[in-house]
Design a protein around this motif. Structure first.
Motif, PDB file in Angstrom:
ATOM      1  N   PHE A   1       0.829  -1.216   0.000  1.00  0.00           N
ATOM      2  CA  PHE A   1       0.000   0.000   0.000  1.00  0.00           C
ATOM      3  C   PHE A   1       0.857   1.257   0.000  1.00  0.00           C
ATOM      4  CE2 PHE A   1      -3.014  -2.859   2.489  1.00  0.00           C
ATOM      5  CZ  PHE A   1      -3.705  -3.235   1.357  1.00  0.00           C
ATOM      6  N   ARG A   2       2.001   1.159   0.672  1.00  0.00           N
ATOM      7  CA  ARG A   2       2.846   2.360   0.822  1.00  0.00           C
ATOM      8  C   ARG A   2       3.510   2.765  -0.487  1.00  0.00           C
ATOM      9  NH1 ARG A   2       4.434  -0.335   5.813  1.00  0.00           N
ATOM     10  NH2 ARG A   2       3.092   0.498   7.454  1.00  0.00           N
ATOM     11  N   SER A   3       3.451   1.888  -1.492  1.00  0.00           N
ATOM     12  CA  SER A   3       3.968   2.328  -2.797  1.00  0.00           C
ATOM     13  C   SER A   3       2.796   2.751  -3.679  1.00  0.00           C
ATOM     14  CB  SER A   3       4.772   1.218  -3.460  1.00  0.00           C
ATOM     15  OG  SER A   3       3.898   0.186  -3.858  1.00  0.00           O
ATOM     16  N   GLY A   4       1.633   2.920  -3.052  1.00  0.00           N
ATOM     17  CA  GLY A   4       0.484   3.440  -3.804  1.00  0.00           C
ATOM     18  C   GLY A   4      -0.233   2.364  -4.614  1.00  0.00           C
ATOM     19  N   MET A   5       0.078   1.081  -4.361  1.00  0.00           N
ATOM     20  CA  MET A   5      -0.525   0.023  -5.163  1.00  0.00           C
ATOM     21  C   MET A   5      -1.744  -0.555  -4.450  1.00  0.00           C
ATOM     22  SD  MET A   5      -0.751  -1.524  -7.839  1.00  0.00           S
ATOM     23  CE  MET A   5       0.564  -1.462  -9.020  1.00  0.00           C
TER      24      MET A   5
END
Lengths: 122, 659
Positions: B162-166
């Protein structure tokens, strides 16, 4: 509810193509010509649904921008796509490490752009 | 959705021109100073930018040519090559070819000569030390198709997904686009107790079966962005068919308009803000009017004043949209000066100052030729050959300076050289020969210098020995004057010359003072006004052959009677019962006699020449609030008229005199 995208590229024609394609796909768009302008656009807009950034730019490059944007609470989970060229494999990894979600290899056309956006935005 | 990329080419061509200028300026700087990392990056970035965009817009010739160009610059940037004269010359040629390719793509003409040759030269520089990675592919192909394959996919994302925006859901949806998904199993074995759960981490994993007509690599491609941050297993299962429909929409667009202005985003934001404020101010006025009583008159006044302020601000900002930096013109000069100097056998160092100074787009576009002319003149006729300079005790390298700055309401552009300067005696001789001066006429050096701008005075063979190119400086003067500007010359024999172009900031609006003469209203640009006063009879003198003079604190100034100049009846003719307005411009002052001053405002300048014809002493006309037309006076022109000898001035009067 319309979605908002931030497009950062020092090339106006590339920005034009990306923002046009995005608006055809129903996005409202914001623009910046470098990372610094990208950050201030984020400051003004608050949350956006998608960020597309070039890497090689004057003033503040894309990698620095991605790193700084990821620090902002409003951008913690925002999909960030970087625009790279094949010759920039190392930069791609650097961008991923900085927090980029994915990438788009230049040159690309609107179809390709939409296809990649589909990978990261609902 | 299908979008025609050719519509973006207009913007591409525009920015390509800017990039090409950056490349050229950068390469010349590189040749001169060896350059630093930032300079090389700048050049590289411009070429890189052209490459990326041209490929995306289907301009393959450009994309292919830039590839080798970019690679050489990359080597240079990384210190694997040295920017010697041979290399910069080649790179400059490459820049020329690139610029030719861009022009050809834009205008549909033939590609420039020497494309292949320069490309081969660039490539030969690269071979032997790693070589270029072949030309850029311009479009990507879709994946290969194969009838109905079945894959069992196990996908376990990393905690930081999630922290890479995925969003893993999107990956599953993407898979679904490839075919049909079945037998989905959610694996939540990693999910911790609620107290230990990190709400931002991903603990889930999936297993599923996909039936698709795509290859395994196409399936794998779905996970490209998360490959390094997940555990992924894809196993091919025995065949089973499954049809796939891909929706395709076709959309056609007309190409974008031809001419456009690039405006900084901030400027647009400011405009939007101002319009917002204007809307609020207007709402306030409406609100007051709705339930209006005399008690609210004060509120109404205040609201209208706020609206007036907004309108004024908006006007200024909208005009600023048309303003462009002088750099647009100056940028082409480093290269030009280099080539010209080489051609004329001079050594010239160019300095550029004030390139951020902004001017109206219309003015900028017409400024290139006059400046070019002045620069050519400075190199060809001004700056001496190195030997000659050394013999005169000057450094062999001549200096040429291009400068732009604001002065009052004007923008000044200077072309200065430290060459041989103008020789007043040679000019005088030439002017005599051309019948521009009379033998008994005494002229100051400045007046003599000004003669080289006179029509019919070609500097080509007169002042220096270098052959001219047939067009005199009077063309420069005409061009600049058509922009409401003026050209001045300052020169010292043996030390150099400065050519000074003075231009109004914008052609569209003038801050002015309205004044009355008889039944007519005139406008004078505020910047030209020094003071106004009512003269005492003792302050007025008539000088034989020089017309009337008014003394301002002992300083004699020529007096222009507007009623006489423009043939107006019923006006005040006794200066002691009217007003004298002192106008100053370009070092000369003049007093004009008026009946009274009406007030200050902004006036939209309309061309008189287009509707009627040129009138001496008038720069244009405007339409007043009550619909009448008023002439806008041209202060420097009036001063010039006042300095003319009496008979000439009388000849210029529009109609007869009324005393």
């Amino acid at each position: 509810m319309t979605r908002t995208a931030l497009v950062i590229d020092d090339s106006a024609s590339m920005r034009q193509m990306v923002t046009f394609t995005l608006s055809e796909a129903g996005f409202t768009t914001l623009e910046g010509a470098d990372g610094q302008q990208g950050l201030s656009a984020l400051g003004r807009a608050g949350k956006v649904d998608l960020i597309i950034t070039d890497l090689n730019m004057p003033v503040m490059d894309g990698i620095t921008f991605i790193r700084q944007a990821r620090q902002l609470p409003i951008c913690k989970f925002t999909p960030i796509l970087m625009l790279t060229t094949e010759s920039q494999e190392a930069r791609k990894l650097e961008g991923k490490a900085a927090g980029a979600t994915g990438w788009l290899v230049k040159p690309f056309d609107p179809e390709k752009l939409l296809q990649v956006i589909g990978k990261v935005v609902r | 959705m299908r979008i025609d990329v050719t519509r973006f080419r207009t913007a591409f061509f525009e920015e390509a021109v800017e990039h090409l200028a950056t490349i050229e300026r950068g390469l010349i700087e590189l040749e001169r100073s060896g350059g630093d990392a930032e300079l090389m990056n700048e050049i590289f970035r411009s070429v890189h930018s052209i490459k990326g965009a041209s490929g995306s817009f289907g301009l393959n010739d450009i994309a292919e040519f830039t590839h080798g160009f970019e690679s050489v610059l990359d080597r240079l940037r990384q210190g694997q090559m040295r920017p010697d004269r041979a290399l910069t010359t080649l790179l400059l040629r490459a820049a020329d070819i690139l610029s030719g390719l861009v022009r050809a793509a834009q205008g549909g003409g033939a590609p420039p000569a020497g494309v292949g040759e320069v490309r081969t030269e660039l490539e030969s520089l690269l071979s032997g030390s790693g070589g270029a990675k072949g030309p850029v592919p311009v479009r990507e192909d879709g994946g290969h198709r194969k009838e109905g394959s079945r894959f069992r996919i196990s996908f376990r994302p990393g905690r930081d997904l999630f922290r890479s925006g995925m969003d893993p859901l999107l990956l599953l949806r993407d898979l679904e686009n490839l075919g049909t998904i079945s037998d989905v199993e959610l694996d939540r074995s990693e999910l911790p107790a609620l107290a230990l759960l990190d709400a931002e981490a991903c603990y889930l994993a999936w297993q599923l079966t996909l039936v698709t007509d795509q290859t395994e690599s196409a399936v794998r491609e779905v996970f490209t962005f998360v490959e390094d941050a997940c555990r992924l297993e894809i196993v091919a299962l025995p065949d089973q068919a499954g049809p796939v429909d891909l929706p395709a929409q076709v959309e056609r667009r007309t190409p974008a308009a031809e001419s456009s202005i690039r405006v900084a985003t901030e400027k647009v934001d400011e405009l939007i803000n101002l319009v917002g404020e204007l809307v609020i101010a207007q709402a306030m006025v409406s609100e007051i009017i709705d339930g209006f009583s005399l008690k609210r008159l004060g509120d109404l006044r205040a609201a209208i004043a706020a609206m007036a302020r907004n309108t004024q601000e908006l006007q200024a900002r909208v005009l600023s949209v048309r303003m462009l930096p002088v750099a647009m013109v100056f940028n082409r000069f480093p290269r030009l000066v280099r080539d010209l100097a080489e051609h004329c056998g001079r050594v010239v160092r160019l300095e550029v100052l004030g390139e951020d100074t902004e001017l109206d787009k219309g003015v900028i576009e017409k400024l290139g030729d006059p400046i070019l002319h002045l620069v050519r003149n400075a190199i060809d006729h001004g700056i001496e050959a190195p030997e000659e300079r050394l013999a005169r005790g000057k450094p062999a390298e001549g200096r040429l300076r291009l400068a732009a700055y604001h002065e009052g309401g004007n923008v000044v552009i200077e072309v200065t050289d430290d060459g041989r300067g103008l020789d007043p005696q040679k000019i005088r001789a030439k002017a005599l020969e051309r019948g521009l001066v009379k033998p008994d006429e005494t002229l100051t050096d400045d007046q003599l210098h000004a003669l080289i701008m006179a029509p019919g005075f070609s500097t080509a063979t007169a002042v220096t020995d270098v052959s001219g190119r047939g067009v005199g400086l009077d063309v420069v003067r005409q061009n600049v004057e058509s922009l409401n500007g003026s050209v001045g010359i300052e020169s010292r024999s043996g030390e150099g010359s400065t050519m000074r172009i003075r231009l109004p900031l914008t052609l569209a609006i003038v801050d002015g003072l309205a004044l009355r003469v008889g039944g007519q209203t005139f406008i004078v640009p505020l910047l030209a006004i020094r003071e106004s006063f009512r003269p005492r009879p003792a302050d007025l003198k008539s000088v034989f052959g020089q017309g009337e003079i008014v003394l301002v604190r002992g300083e004699p100034l020529p007096l222009v009677r507007l009623h006489r100049q423009f043939g107006i009846g019923e006006a005040v003719t006794d200066p002691a019962s009217g007003l004298v307005l002192v106008l100053s411009s370009e070092g000369t002052s003049v007093g004009i006699l008026v009946d009274e001053l009406l007030g200050q405002s902004q006036f939209v300048v309309k061309s008189l020449e287009q509707q009627y014809r040129r009138v001496d002493g008038v720069m244009g006309a405007t339409i007043l609030g009550d619909g009448r037309v008023a002439l806008i006076l041209d202060a420097p022109e009036l001063a010039r008229l006042a300095l003319l000898r009496e008979p000439e001035r009388d000849a210029l009067c529009v109609s007869g005199e009324r005393a």
